[in-house]
Write a protein that holds these residues in place. Structure first.
Motif, mmCIF file in Angstrom:
data_model
loop_
_atom_site.group_PDB
_atom_site.id
_atom_site.type_symbol
_atom_site.label_atom_id
_atom_site.label_comp_id
_atom_site.label_asym_id
_atom_site.label_seq_id
_atom_site.Cartn_x
_atom_site.Cartn_y
_atom_site.Cartn_z
ATOM 1 N N LYS A 524 -15.251 -3.711 -3.041
ATOM 2 C CA LYS A 524 -15.639 -2.425 -2.447
ATOM 3 C C LYS A 524 -14.685 -2.056 -1.303
ATOM 4 N N PHE A 525 -14.307 -3.060 -0.499
ATOM 5 C CA PHE A 525 -13.398 -2.814 0.621
ATOM 6 C C PHE A 525 -12.023 -2.362 0.113
ATOM 7 N N LEU A 526 -11.498 -3.065 -0.906
ATOM 8 C CA LEU A 526 -10.193 -2.694 -1.452
ATOM 9 C C LEU A 526 -10.201 -1.266 -1.990
ATOM 10 N N LEU A 527 -11.284 -0.909 -2.683
ATOM 11 C CA LEU A 527 -11.374 0.435 -3.243
ATOM 12 C C LEU A 527 -11.436 1.490 -2.146
ATOM 13 N N LYS A 528 -12.343 1.285 -1.226
ATOM 14 C CA LYS A 528 -12.581 2.300 -0.189
ATOM 15 C C LYS A 528 -11.346 2.527 0.664
ATOM 16 N N ASN A 529 -10.556 1.460 0.864
ATOM 17 C CA ASN A 529 -9.371 1.564 1.716
ATOM 18 C C ASN A 529 -8.070 1.692 0.913
ATOM 19 N N ALA A 530 -8.227 1.882 -0.401
ATOM 20 C CA ALA A 530 -7.074 2.103 -1.291
ATOM 21 C C ALA A 530 -6.039 0.993 -1.178
ATOM 22 N N VAL A 538 -5.144 2.135 -10.544
ATOM 23 C CA VAL A 538 -5.546 2.606 -9.218
ATOM 24 C C VAL A 538 -4.471 2.349 -8.157
ATOM 25 N N GLU A 539 -3.247 1.999 -8.600
ATOM 26 C CA GLU A 539 -2.221 1.627 -7.621
ATOM 27 C C GLU A 539 -1.208 2.729 -7.331
ATOM 28 N N SER A 540 -1.156 3.774 -8.160
ATOM 29 C CA SER A 540 -0.135 4.804 -7.966
ATOM 30 C C SER A 540 -0.371 5.537 -6.651
ATOM 31 N N PRO A 541 0.679 6.142 -6.080
ATOM 32 C CA PRO A 541 0.486 6.886 -4.828
ATOM 33 C C PRO A 541 -0.586 7.966 -4.941
ATOM 34 N N VAL A 552 -14.226 6.081 -2.258
ATOM 35 C CA VAL A 552 -14.988 5.477 -3.367
ATOM 36 C C VAL A 552 -15.159 3.980 -3.130
ATOM 37 N N ASP A 553 -16.360 3.463 -3.343
ATOM 38 C CA ASP A 553 -16.553 2.005 -3.275
ATOM 39 C C ASP A 553 -17.521 1.529 -4.351
ATOM 40 N N ASN A 554 -17.688 2.312 -5.422
ATOM 41 C CA ASN A 554 -18.624 1.915 -6.486
ATOM 42 C C ASN A 554 -18.063 2.272 -7.852
ATOM 43 N N TYR A 555 -18.659 1.686 -8.868
ATOM 44 C CA TYR A 555 -18.158 1.817 -10.238
ATOM 45 C C TYR A 555 -18.194 3.259 -10.735
ATOM 46 N N LEU A 556 -19.323 3.930 -10.567
ATOM 47 C CA LEU A 556 -19.437 5.303 -11.057
ATOM 48 C C LEU A 556 -18.446 6.221 -10.361
ATOM 49 N N GLY A 557 -18.239 6.000 -9.061
ATOM 50 C CA GLY A 557 -17.259 6.800 -8.336
ATOM 51 C C GLY A 557 -15.855 6.579 -8.860
ATOM 52 N N LEU A 558 -15.546 5.319 -9.217
ATOM 53 C CA LEU A 558 -14.223 5.018 -9.753
ATOM 54 C C LEU A 558 -14.041 5.621 -11.143
ATOM 55 N N ASP A 961 -9.201 12.605 5.495
ATOM 56 C CA ASP A 961 -8.822 11.307 6.077
ATOM 57 C C ASP A 961 -7.550 10.714 5.484
ATOM 58 N N SER A 962 -6.865 11.447 4.617
ATOM 59 C CA SER A 962 -5.601 10.976 4.050
ATOM 60 C C SER A 962 -4.458 11.612 4.834
ATOM 61 N N ILE A 963 -3.593 10.767 5.399
ATOM 62 C CA ILE A 963 -2.507 11.226 6.265
ATOM 63 C C ILE A 963 -1.202 11.289 5.467
ATOM 64 N N SER A 964 -0.469 12.382 5.638
ATOM 65 C CA SER A 964 0.863 12.492 5.039
ATOM 66 C C SER A 964 1.771 13.277 5.988
ATOM 67 N N ILE A 965 3.072 13.195 5.732
ATOM 68 C CA ILE A 965 4.035 13.941 6.542
ATOM 69 C C ILE A 965 4.674 15.015 5.657
ATOM 70 N N GLU A 966 4.578 16.251 6.101
ATOM 71 C CA GLU A 966 5.231 17.360 5.412
ATOM 72 C C GLU A 966 6.666 17.416 5.931
ATOM 73 N N ILE A 967 7.608 16.935 5.126
ATOM 74 C CA ILE A 967 8.976 16.697 5.585
ATOM 75 C C ILE A 967 9.712 18.011 5.860
ATOM 76 N N SER A 968 10.394 18.035 7.006
ATOM 77 C CA SER A 968 11.270 19.166 7.322
ATOM 78 C C SER A 968 12.739 18.745 7.249
#
Length: 991
Positions: A524-530, A538-541, A552-558, A961-968
């Motif tokens: 559950k921890f691995l899923l929720k924290n990607a 489930v490993e692609s960016p 997500v931390d449960n089967y139905l959510g996955l 809650d997902s952080i990204s950088i919009e590159i300039s």
């Protein structure tokens, strides 16, 4: 009147597509003619299917040739004759070298036509004739051969539609012969006159020989071939036990036996569902399809092979009880009608994934067990860029010009005449078949012999393979069994084996205990924290970012996430709405009440194929038969748009009658259309999620062993160095290949990972296997001399081992070892075959004192492994001071920042305007991920320049809650000069 016509399936010879040939024939006034591709029956079935559309009686056969030299033509009088031709052609194609004899074997239901130029020295049989080309007519008058006129027929070959077709033919022949067009021999090409004339024009050519015209007509009139394309009764093997009633009793018995294995508690719901499915499966005559799959997988389990049954088959409780799938349709409330319904004509589709190491044995088993079996082919076609290169060579253009044209770096108006021709003809042949390949996993198991439908060839894989693809197969009712190869299963199986030897104290792992995995807190921890690098699906960016957004931390959510990530949901714009409603329950009321009632589990958002069917049926009022058209449209098998259009008007009309506004109806239909070719069935997503949970369990509890298995199965989404990075995070100590510790593949010993010889560029497989075998038989190597004595190896190959530090255990500097190896290998090679009773005394060389640095090691690693084993940030010219790391970015949302990252991967996609943009993934100094977005203007100005450390500047963005950088702006930092060639720099850095 035509006994010899070719389509583009006369590979690199003919230039007319099958339907264009039929249209041309109708335009010329033909009512019947023969399709006779060169050494191929690929187009025959489609030719017969399409012929009724043009009111033409189809005749089929084969033009048998050695190269371009015509030996004879065979025409099928009927289906029996067609099968005989296919059997004969298959026999030739299965030989190591294709060679047509001057005469075919006797075939009673086949007409044989020999070229007039190859006169027979024996009397012709009743079914044999001589074909007279227009060029042969003058010779016919003076021919010494006194063939009776009833044995002569018209032989006007058709290979091209017009002059452009002939020019294309010459180009294809030049490509086939790998020669310049100017040097193409006349003997390697057809005649410019090999085109279709009108019936009147052709008869005018042969007006002096009316009996020849009549003979030709009689042959065509006697030929009749039929295939049933309307009644879609499956032509697959009809029974498993040779008795349909016995088949059903066996399936029923196996299903009820499976109840004890699958369920601890049984209830009315389970029994009702089972009986309902059994009844429909029997009614639709799909029993043998289930039993054949059961037999294949029973064999797989007996061999200990891992497999995953996926696709819409997971919607079936019968499939679950027969252990074809591992997804409980009761638990997930899977919609059985998505899998099988009374309107479905083709059999259900099971996709069975095996480890890439096991699949060939499964295929062998199928061919041994079932009589009429063949793999399905695919046609590899000419692609535009590849065609530009081929035609550029044919026209003799210089490499620089070819490169420029293939990359699209030109303005058409500024090109010279030859370059314009290259572009024009590359566009023309784009999509033409080039050569036959093999479908990824499709296998046919037919009731009738495969040769009833097509000839087969014998590719290097070693299994008989059809000459047509799966679309043609389905047109005649032959439906494939999908036996697929997947590296993810290989990783799981090997990881379990590695845990067994590296941690023998651990009790045996039950990797199929999915119910326990679903409740596991670490997973559950691995899923929720990607934190799922290396884990299946489930490993692609993109998936990692989606998991972060969903938390997500449960089967139905996955299960839902596995389908939400698909282009259909993203394209419809519903991915964002799904995330909002998942994260914020109060937003679920935004859904239309009817849609929310239909799809409460996904908050009124269409996520699965079943959702589309439900919406079409309950919201749009389509019948289940019409909804099944949508199912076919979503399958992505070439004709999806056609299937959607058939029901579009009915959908809009029904919605209007129900009182839905046009705006709402149009929006719902837009969402439905976006699923075409992309949507997952819920059972398919559920099957993927099961495998994801298995890999997540191994990652959570045995990360080092799992990473080694990932590397040995050639990774997943990322390169080897990222999986080594992941292993380091979990405490691994990584070693370069070592002659005393490494195997051909990577291995682990405690927390020490020794890279396998397989990863070494330019290192020969035979040498790697010799090293391991000699070591296992006679013990560890003591030093360089001992190794040279025991393993015959060239100086070039041992140099790779020394440079990569495979002799590090000796404690000696690798430059000294290299010097010594150069001195000794030549002497050893000269004396290799001299055997003496006593061991000769070694010549001792005094090696000079030489030094090397860790930077030199890093560049050797880059050369021979493709990546350094040290921190890549150490290899840049200018050292980086304190800077922002990934963990700091959340404090700078909407602010412009500058940070540094090591390039991992980038995915490109198109904007709605067709411009290219990118999503990048980098690692910071701490090994954490930095995700970047590169919009088209920035992507053009600051392109990715391969592996290395980049300076990244841009605005920090946050979404769910997902952080990204919009590159300039982005700049790749200079790597230090290779120290192996810069002694002064080495000294400077060492000090």
């Amino acid at each position: 009147m035509y006994l010899n016509t070719h389509t583009c399936y006369s590979l690199r010879y003919g230039t007319i597509k099958p339907e264009n040939l039929l249209a041309l024939a109708k335009d010329k006034g033909l009512k019947t003619f023969a399709l006779t591709d060169i050494n191929s029956t690929t187009a025959c079935i489609d030719f017969v299917r399409l012929s009724s559309k043009y009111d033409i009686n189809p005749v089929v056969g084969v033009d048998f040739r050695n190269g371009v030299q015509q030996e004879f033509i065979l025409l099928a009088k009927n289906n029996q004759g067609f099968q005989a031709i296919n059997e004969y052609l298959s026999g030739l194609l299965h030989q190591k070298e294709f060679m047509v004899a001057t005469e075919p074997p006797v075939m009673s239901e086949v007409f044989v036509i020999y070229p007039f130029s190859k006169e027979r020295k024996r009397p012709l049989n009743k079914n044999e004739f001589l074909g007279v080309r227009p060029d042969d007519l003058p010779r016919l008058k003076f021919s010494k051969s006194k063939w009776p006129m009833e044995k002569l027929v018209i032989l006007q070959t058709v290979s091209f539609q017009n002059k452009k077709g002939f020019n294309t033919h010459r180009l294809l022949r030049a490509i086939d012969n790998n020669t310049l067009l100017s040097k193409l021999p006349l003997s390697e090409q057809g005649q410019e006159k090999d085109m279709m004339l009108s019936v009147l024009a052709l008869c005018e050519l042969y007006k002096d020989h009316p009996q020849m015209i009549e003979n030709t007509r009689e042959i065509l009139d006697q030929c009749r071939i039929e295939f049933d394309f309307e009644n879609k009764v499956p032509k697959n093997q009809r029974t498993y036990t040779n008795n349909e009633a016995l088949d059903f009793r066996l399936m029923r018995k196996l299903a009820y036996q499976g109840l004890k294995y699958r369920y601890k508690k049984l209830g009315t719901r389970i029994f009702n569902r089972l009986e309902k499915e059994l009844e429909i499966i029997q009614q639709k005559q799909f029993v043998s399809y289930f039993l054949i799959n059961w037999k294949i997988l029973k064999y797989a389990r007996s061999k200990g092979y891992y497999y995953v049954g996926r696709g819409s088959g997971a919607n079936s409780i019968v499939a679950y009880l027969l252990r074809i799938t591992d997804v409980d349709p009761i638990e997930l409330d899977l919609y059985f009608e998505r899998f099988i319904n009374l309107y479905r004509t083709n059999p259900p589709d099971f996709d069975i994934d095996f480890s890439w190491r096991d699949r060939d044995d499964i295929t062998n088993f199928i061919f041994r067990t079932f009589k009429n079996t063949a793999l399905i082919s695919v046609y590899n076609t000419f692609k535009f860029k590849a065609s530009v290169r081929e035609l550029g060579k044919v026209f003799g253009l210089p490499k620089e010009e070819i490169d420029k044209l293939s990359k699209g770096q030109f303005h058409i108006d500024q090109l010279d005449f030859l370059s314009k021709l290259v572009i024009a003809y590359s566009q023309f042949i784009e999509g033409f078949p080039n050569y036959l390949g093999i479908h990824a996993g499709g296998i046919l198991i037919s009731e009738k012999p495969i040769t009833h439908y097509t000839a087969t060839f014998f590719p290097p894989k070693g299994f008989s393979t059809t000459m047509f693809d799966m679309v043609v197969a389905e047109d005649i009712g032959l439906y494939k069994f999908d036996i697929l190869s997947q590296r993810g299963l290989g990783k799981i199986k090997e990881a379990v084996e590695i845990v067994r030897y590296n941690k023998p104290e651990i009790p045996p792992i039950d990797i199929h205990d999915i119910k326990r995995f679903k409740q596991d807190k670490k997973i559950k921890f691995l899923l929720k924290n990607a934190k799922a690098i290396g884990c299946f699906y489930v490993e692609s960016p993109a998936m990692r970012m989606l998991l972060k957004k969903l938390q997500v931390d449960n089967y139905l959510g996955l299960v839902a996430a596995s389908s939400v990530i698909r282009p259909g949901v993203a394209k419809s714009g519903m991915m964002r709405k799904y995330i909002l409603r998942y994260r914020h329950p109060e937003r679920r009321k935004d859904a239309h009440p009817i849609l929310l009632k239909i799809m409460p589990e996904t908050y009124g958002v269409m996520v699965y194929q079943e959702d589309v069917i439900k919406v079409a049926h309950y919201f749009g009022g389509l019948t289940l038969g019409e909804a099944d058209m949508l199912r076919r449209g979503m399958s992505g098998k070439f004709r999806s748009r056609e299937e959607f259009l058939k029901v579009k008007n009915q959908f809009f009309e029904n919605c209007k009658q129900k009182g839905h506004s046009h705006e709402l109806t149009a929006e719902i239909w837009r969402q439905i259309e976006s699923f075409a070719g992309y949507a997952f069935a819920k059972g398919h997503s559920a099957s993927y999620a099961v495998e994801s949970y298995q890999s997540l369990f191994l990652k959570a509890y045995y990360p080092l062993e799992y990473m080694v298995a990932t590397i040995n199965n050639f990774g997943g989404f990322y390169r080897v160095d990222l999986y080594l990075h992941e292993a380091r995070i979990h405490g691994a100590i990584i070693h370069a290949p070592d002659i005393n510790k490494s195997n051909y593949e990577t291995r682990i010993e405690g927390s020490h990972i020794y890279l396998g010889f397989i990863l070494l560029h330019s290192f020969e497989v035979a040498n790697a296997k010799k090293i391991v075998m000699e070591r296992s038989e006679n013990g560890l190597y003591t030093d360089l001399d001992d190794f040279i004595d025991r393993v015959p190896i060239s100086i070039e190959q041992i140099a790779i081992l020394i440079k990569i530090n495979a002799f590090q255990f000796t404690g000696r500097n690798k430059r000294e070892l290299l010097w010594e190896a150069y001195m000794k290998i030549n002497k050893v090679s000269m004396e290799e075959q001299i055997f003496t009773l006593f061991k000769t005394e070694k010549i001792s060389y005094q090696t000079p004192h030489l030094s090397s640095s860790r930077y030199e090691d890093a560049f050797d690693e880059i050369e021979y492994l493709g990546f350094p084993l040290c921190d890549p940030f150490e290899l840049i010219t200018n050292k980086i001071g304190p800077s922002l790391q990934a963990k700091d970015l959340s404090a700078y949302v909407h602010k412009t920042v500058m940070c540094y990252g090591y390039y991992v991967t980038a995915k490109n996609t198109s904007t709605h305007k067709g411009d290219r943009m990118y999503f990048g993934t980098f690692l910071d100094r701490n090994g954490d991920y930095i995700d970047t977005v590169h919009f088209p203007p920035v992507a053009r100005k600051y392109p990715f320049r391969g592996r290395g450390v980049y300076q990244l500047t841009g605005k920090v963005m946050e979404e769910f809650d997902s952080i990204s950088i919009e590159i300039s702006s982005m700049k790749k930092l200079d790597m230090m000069q290779d120290p192996r060639y810069a002694e002064e720099q080495v000294k400077k850095l060492n000090t």
